[in-house]
Design a protein around this motif. Structure first.
Motif, PDB file in Angstrom:
ATOM      1  N   THR A  13       9.547   3.703   1.406  1.00  9.10           N
ATOM      2  CA  THR A  13       8.199   3.458   0.900  1.00  9.10           C
ATOM      3  C   THR A  13       7.354   4.720   1.095  1.00  9.10           C
ATOM      4  OG1 THR A  13       8.250   1.061   1.109  1.00  9.10           O
ATOM      5  CG2 THR A  13       6.091   2.098   1.298  1.00  9.10           C
ATOM      6  N   LEU A  14       7.365   5.270   2.327  1.00  9.16           N
ATOM      7  CA  LEU A  14       6.619   6.514   2.579  1.00  9.16           C
ATOM      8  C   LEU A  14       7.500   7.752   2.415  1.00  9.16           C
ATOM      9  CD1 LEU A  14       4.430   5.616   5.678  1.00  9.16           C
ATOM     10  CD2 LEU A  14       3.876   5.425   3.249  1.00  9.16           C
ATOM     11  N   TRP A  15       8.798   7.592   2.646  1.00  7.73           N
ATOM     12  CA  TRP A  15       9.753   8.703   2.508  1.00  7.73           C
ATOM     13  C   TRP A  15      11.105   8.105   2.123  1.00  7.73           C
ATOM     14  CZ3 TRP A  15       7.363   7.623   7.335  1.00  7.73           C
ATOM     15  CH2 TRP A  15       8.093   6.774   8.160  1.00  7.73           C
ATOM     16  N   PRO A  16      11.939   8.917   1.443  1.00  2.74           N
ATOM     17  CA  PRO A  16      13.298   8.439   1.173  1.00  2.74           C
ATOM     18  C   PRO A  16      14.121   8.522   2.449  1.00  2.74           C
ATOM     19  CG  PRO A  16      12.993  10.647   0.278  1.00  2.74           C
ATOM     20  CD  PRO A  16      11.673  10.250   0.876  1.00  2.74           C
ATOM     21  N   ILE A  17      14.817   7.473   2.807  1.00  2.00           N
ATOM     22  CA  ILE A  17      15.506   7.455   4.102  1.00  2.00           C
ATOM     23  C   ILE A  17      16.882   8.105   4.046  1.00  2.00           C
ATOM     24  CG2 ILE A  17      16.367   5.079   3.796  1.00  2.00           C
ATOM     25  CD1 ILE A  17      15.343   6.846   7.089  1.00  2.00           C
ATOM     26  N   ASP A 107       3.133  11.480  -2.984  1.00  2.00           N
ATOM     27  CA  ASP A 107       1.948  10.612  -3.077  1.00  2.00           C
ATOM     28  C   ASP A 107       1.585   9.954  -1.738  1.00  2.00           C
ATOM     29  OD1 ASP A 107       4.543   9.359  -4.373  1.00  2.00           O
ATOM     30  OD2 ASP A 107       3.554   7.761  -3.258  1.00  2.00           O
ATOM     31  N   ALA A 108       2.499  10.026  -0.754  1.00  2.00           N
ATOM     32  CA  ALA A 108       2.324   9.219   0.458  1.00  2.00           C
ATOM     33  C   ALA A 108       1.126   9.666   1.314  1.00  2.00           C
ATOM     34  CB  ALA A 108       3.599   9.230   1.284  1.00  2.00           C
ATOM     35  N   LEU A 109       1.034  10.965   1.605  1.00  2.00           N
ATOM     36  CA  LEU A 109      -0.011  11.417   2.524  1.00  2.00           C
ATOM     37  C   LEU A 109      -1.415  11.233   1.960  1.00  2.00           C
ATOM     38  CD1 LEU A 109       1.673  14.541   4.159  1.00  2.00           C
ATOM     39  CD2 LEU A 109       1.539  12.194   5.001  1.00  2.00           C
ATOM     40  N   PRO A 110      -1.663  11.661   0.699  1.00  2.00           N
ATOM     41  CA  PRO A 110      -3.003  11.411   0.149  1.00  2.00           C
ATOM     42  C   PRO A 110      -3.339   9.920   0.109  1.00  2.00           C
ATOM     43  CG  PRO A 110      -1.704  12.805  -1.356  1.00  2.00           C
ATOM     44  CD  PRO A 110      -0.813  12.427  -0.222  1.00  2.00           C
ATOM     45  N   ALA A 111      -2.358   9.100  -0.212  1.00  4.10           N
ATOM     46  CA  ALA A 111      -2.612   7.657  -0.290  1.00  4.10           C
ATOM     47  C   ALA A 111      -2.910   7.088   1.096  1.00  4.10           C
ATOM     48  CB  ALA A 111      -1.430   6.934  -0.917  1.00  4.10           C
ATOM     49  N   LEU A 112      -2.169   7.525   2.107  1.00  4.56           N
ATOM     50  CA  LEU A 112      -2.424   7.029   3.470  1.00  4.56           C
ATOM     51  C   LEU A 112      -3.832   7.403   3.922  1.00  4.56           C
ATOM     52  CD1 LEU A 112       0.850   7.710   5.504  1.00  4.56           C
ATOM     53  CD2 LEU A 112      -0.113   5.490   4.857  1.00  4.56           C
ATOM     54  N   ALA A 113      -4.236   8.635   3.611  1.00  2.90           N
ATOM     55  CA  ALA A 113      -5.580   9.081   4.004  1.00  2.90           C
ATOM     56  C   ALA A 113      -6.635   8.236   3.296  1.00  2.90           C
ATOM     57  CB  ALA A 113      -5.754  10.565   3.675  1.00  2.90           C
ATOM     58  N   ALA A 114      -6.446   7.997   1.999  1.00  2.00           N
ATOM     59  CA  ALA A 114      -7.432   7.223   1.229  1.00  2.00           C
ATOM     60  C   ALA A 114      -7.458   5.770   1.688  1.00  2.00           C
ATOM     61  CB  ALA A 114      -7.108   7.308  -0.267  1.00  2.00           C
ATOM     62  N   LEU A 115      -6.291   5.196   1.881  1.00  2.00           N
ATOM     63  CA  LEU A 115      -6.213   3.778   2.268  1.00  2.00           C
ATOM     64  C   LEU A 115      -6.790   3.561   3.663  1.00  2.00           C
ATOM     65  CD1 LEU A 115      -2.597   2.981   1.011  1.00  2.00           C
ATOM     66  CD2 LEU A 115      -4.696   1.914   0.148  1.00  2.00           C
ATOM     67  N   SER A 116      -6.399   4.430   4.595  1.00  6.58           N
ATOM     68  CA  SER A 116      -6.819   4.196   5.983  1.00  6.58           C
ATOM     69  C   SER A 116      -8.310   4.444   6.163  1.00  6.58           C
ATOM     70  CB  SER A 116      -5.985   5.039   6.953  1.00  6.58           C
ATOM     71  OG  SER A 116      -6.204   6.409   6.724  1.00  6.58           O
ATOM     72  N   ALA A 117      -8.912   5.169   5.229  1.00  5.66           N
ATOM     73  CA  ALA A 117     -10.367   5.360   5.290  1.00  5.66           C
ATOM     74  C   ALA A 117     -11.102   4.085   4.871  1.00  5.66           C
ATOM     75  CB  ALA A 117     -10.782   6.531   4.398  1.00  5.66           C
ATOM     76  N   ILE A 134       6.759  11.509  13.669  1.00  4.29           N
ATOM     77  CA  ILE A 134       6.645  11.916  12.269  1.00  4.29           C
ATOM     78  C   ILE A 134       5.259  12.499  11.995  1.00  4.29           C
ATOM     79  CG2 ILE A 134       6.650  10.998   9.900  1.00  4.29           C
ATOM     80  CD1 ILE A 134       8.871   9.049  10.842  1.00  4.29           C
ATOM     81  N   GLY A 135       4.293  12.121  12.843  1.00  2.00           N
ATOM     82  CA  GLY A 135       2.947  12.680  12.703  1.00  2.00           C
ATOM     83  C   GLY A 135       2.042  11.834  11.822  1.00  2.00           C
TER      84      GLY A 135
END
Ligand SMILES: [Mg+2]
Length: 240
Positions: A13-17, A107-117, A134-135
């Protein structure tokens, strides 16, 4: 639909495993070759993979706990070469460090920043990713793993635990994930709203056909990437 919190799957979902697992297997193999050549020779990557599958088949009680499955696998591999458990933790650490060096989808990092805000986020994973390493831990209010809870998706209990920790009712939580059974069918049965992350242009009807008992399950939302999710949540906020 009134969404007050979002729960997110992690692997695929956030990264390919798969690339992370393959790299982790290679790192472990290199380390064994350097430090325990006999073990490396007896257990090349494919053999160690088979051994892990054997452990997994023999221990259905550990189906929610990939870490312990892998530790047991390493114990057996060393034992077969007449070596005790004293190097198992070091070997696991080599594997686990590489398993957590994931490459997020763009798309994961920008989306996480937008969603968590906008909303509290919680991760719900059957895997053993470590968001701290993972940070990404700072984006999540809570992080729930099947290993820690003792129960895995699609069981309702893991979704309800997420809702309880958030203090939000299931009908106000949107669960987002790639897996039709573990994420969509599981979360829907637990009373959450669901978004199916369909990165590979599959069709829902095709995917859900594998689970005839749930043929009438449908995600509330189908998204191609997490940017689409972030935009949908933003639009929700505007219409409140
Ligand atoms: Mg997944």
């Amino acid at each position: 639909m009134r969404i007050l919190a979002v729960s997110l799957d992690l692997d695929d979902t956030l990264w390919p495993i798969e690339p992370a697992i393959l790299a982790a297997e290679r790192h472990l193999d290199d380390w064994l070759k350097r430090h325990h050549a006999a073990v490396a020779e007896a257990w090349p990557i494919a053999a160690l993979r088979d051994l892990r599958e054997q452990v997994s088949a023999e221990r259905p009680d550990l189906s929610h706990d990939f870490t312990t499955q892998r530790l047991l696998t390493l114990e057996r591999a060393f034992a077969a070469c007449g070596i005790g458990n004293e190097h198992v933790d070091a070997a696991f650490e080599v594997y686990y460090a590489a398993r957590n060096r994931v490459d997020c989808y763009p798309d994961a990092l920008p989306a996480l920043a937008a969603l968590s805000a906008r909303l509290p986020l919680v991760s719900i994973s059957n895997g053993n990713a470590d968001l701290e390493r993972i940070g990404l831990r700072q984006h999540f209010r809570h992080s729930i793993s099947a290993r820690e809870l003792g129960v895995a998706k699609p069981a309702a209990a893991i979704f309800h635990e997420a809702c309880a920790r958030l203090g939000v009712a299931p009908e106000n939580v949107l669960h987002v994930g790639d897996d039709p059974l573990l994420d969509v069918i599981g979360a829907h049965a637990a009373g959450l709203h669901t978004a199916w992350l369909n990165r590979h242009a599959a069709t829902w009807a095709e995917r859900v056909a594998q689970y005839p008992a749930h043929a009438d399950a449908t995600p509330d939302l189908e998204i191609r990437d997490l940017g689409e999710l972030a935009r949908w949540i933003e639009d929700q906020g505007k219409t409140k």
